[in-house]
Design an enzyme around this catalytic site. Sequence first.
Site, PDB file in Angstrom:
ATOM      1  N   ASP A  84      -5.672   2.115  -4.031  1.00  0.00           N
ATOM      2  CA  ASP A  84      -6.903   1.889  -3.258  1.00  0.00           C
ATOM      3  C   ASP A  84      -7.213   3.080  -2.352  1.00  0.00           C
ATOM      4  O   ASP A  84      -8.299   3.173  -1.798  1.00  0.00           O
ATOM      5  CB  ASP A  84      -6.849   0.576  -2.465  1.00  0.00           C
ATOM      6  CG  ASP A  84      -5.774   0.537  -1.394  1.00  0.00           C
ATOM      7  OD1 ASP A  84      -4.931   1.464  -1.329  1.00  0.00           O
ATOM      8  OD2 ASP A  84      -5.762  -0.433  -0.609  1.00  0.00           O
ATOM      9  N   ASP A  96      -2.355   6.197  -4.051  1.00  0.00           N
ATOM     10  CA  ASP A  96      -1.176   5.521  -3.515  1.00  0.00           C
ATOM     11  C   ASP A  96      -0.733   4.414  -4.480  1.00  0.00           C
ATOM     12  O   ASP A  96      -1.372   4.188  -5.516  1.00  0.00           O
ATOM     13  CB  ASP A  96      -1.462   4.998  -2.107  1.00  0.00           C
ATOM     14  CG  ASP A  96      -2.489   3.882  -2.064  1.00  0.00           C
ATOM     15  OD1 ASP A  96      -3.215   3.696  -3.062  1.00  0.00           O
ATOM     16  OD2 ASP A  96      -2.591   3.192  -1.027  1.00  0.00           O
ATOM     17  N   SER A 130       0.827  -1.200   0.000  1.00  0.00           N
ATOM     18  CA  SER A 130       0.000   0.000   0.000  1.00  0.00           C
ATOM     19  C   SER A 130       0.864   1.255   0.000  1.00  0.00           C
ATOM     20  O   SER A 130       1.637   1.475  -0.912  1.00  0.00           O
ATOM     21  CB  SER A 130      -0.966  -0.043   1.193  1.00  0.00           C
ATOM     22  OG  SER A 130      -1.903   0.998   1.116  1.00  0.00           O
ATOM     23  N   ASP A 139      -0.909   1.178  -4.851  1.00  0.00           N
ATOM     24  CA  ASP A 139      -1.829   0.147  -5.332  1.00  0.00           C
ATOM     25  C   ASP A 139      -3.211   0.710  -5.639  1.00  0.00           C
ATOM     26  O   ASP A 139      -4.155  -0.035  -5.892  1.00  0.00           O
ATOM     27  CB  ASP A 139      -1.918  -1.027  -4.363  1.00  0.00           C
ATOM     28  CG  ASP A 139      -2.537  -0.665  -3.015  1.00  0.00           C
ATOM     29  OD1 ASP A 139      -2.259   0.442  -2.531  1.00  0.00           O
ATOM     30  OD2 ASP A 139      -3.282  -1.482  -2.451  1.00  0.00           O
TER      31      ASP A 139
END
Length: 579
Positions: free
Chosen positions: A308, A304, A151, A306
Amino acid sequence: MSTLDKETQDRINQWLSSEYDQETVSKIQQLVDQQEETELLDSFYKELEFGTGGLRGIMGVGSNRMNKYTIGKATQGLANYHKKQFPDQQISVAVSYDSRNNSQSFGHLVADVFSANDIKVYLFKELRPTPMLSFAVRHFGCQGGVMLTASHNPKEYNGYKAYWNDGGQLVAPHDKNVITEVNAIKSVSEIKFERKDSNIELIDADFDQIYIDANLALSIHPEAVKAQKDLKIVYSPIHGTGITIVPKMLNAWGFEQVAVVDEQAQPDGNFPTVVYPNPEEEEAMSKAMQKGQELDADVVMATDPDADRVGVAIKLPSGEYQLINGNQIGSLLTYYVLSSKKDLGQLKANDYIVKTIVTSNLFSDIAESFDVKFYETLTGFKFIGEVMTKVQGKENYLVGGEESYGFLVGDLVRDKDAVNACAFIAEMAAYFKNQGKSLFDVLISLYMKYGYYKEKLTSLTKKGKAGADEIKQMMADLRADLPKELGGIAVSEVRDYEKGEATDMKTGQKSKIDLPKSDVLQFITMDGDVISARPSGTEPKIKFYCSVRETLEFTEDYGQISNRLDDKVRQMMADIVKD
């Protein structure tokens, strides 16, 4: 003379055996020869825990690091559990990865182990966001999935998120059961690393359109987008996966003026232009805000690695740009979705929203004003996804979110989705601009209607074994000596989610908290202010969340009340945050 305890030394000796490849053994031997005892302790003092969300840790050699063997063990345990849960079935999983260093090779490693266990793997050919992995699990009817990402953690980290057949991250009882399976693996020889190509199917870029079309069908006000197709949007993927899909999604939605921050457009696991690739951080958003200023943008967004989580900056009446926090973004989205659906006559009796326990009560205030049910969950979007799965077919999910910049409109996935959120934030900006309002105007109107909520998050970083022990002690000290007042205001209630009980501080009466147990302490004052203390489940941090509220009657009082609330937050936090 070594100061390492016997358990740590035994793990080091095991990893120096012939079970492990020569490169791994050589790196460990070098640490031993150079007497790097702190590094050896942090690398071997425990097994990298396959926690309730999977794995997350620093990359490197050792039992407490992200590497071929810890990832292989986790995947073998997950494969073993799948086989027990779905006997006599052709099991399938989806696998994706982000832009972090080693994410692609780790993703292929995971695919290898699953395929070697005769599990069919839908492997993304190229990096794609976490929400697309969740979507793929549901789209292909998989029994599970794995996303390789840490993340928004610093660049030295990587991680492994495990998903179940509903497209959500593992929750009870599967989370604990998988941990048991992983811990049952005692030898590298039990891990099947030999890839079976026949069990692997690549997901190519054509899948993007399926995901885009499904999201586009959720659009509430396409006519507003059409009228504001020249809305100026600045977007940064912060060197992550968002570049592969967010611009395409916004263009498909109908937005024609999407400017990408060039310096941060290239996926790069070293995240060269930021200290942390976290849109919660002003520093990480600075280049996007600068470009927004240059272009006189209507809205500035960044995701960010990834994709999400999404950070947002909005334009103030002064022409300057201001970051808004996750509570503010989520409140705006909640209000936009609920008010729009009410205006269109689309609200139903079984509609609901979801928020987490550390997220602003402004979410629930808005829901109540529209007579829409709300659920509250523990911190982590997997718990929001769990609610969605539990009531699927009986109740209708509209929108949900958490203060840590994670949101989801519609129920296409079971995780936070910054790609979906970017599209709805842009649509929301277009809709209100069509009415002559900025997002700042709308935010102020929410504060005047529901009260001015102000929140602050303070995080203390405590690295390594010593840090983990210190965080544990801080929570123990808080429980042993509960504060009677914060910032001079009496504490009226304490909620201890680990004990599963709330205590009325005046009467001593206790009541049950109807949520799973979690290491969180929450203090509610006589004024209704809330401070929460919680060790992070994904970073070496302890987090303190503060939310205060005051009535705002006139727009011109906004600045004065804002300063007053800042002072209140500072005073309350000073009584509880001890570093």
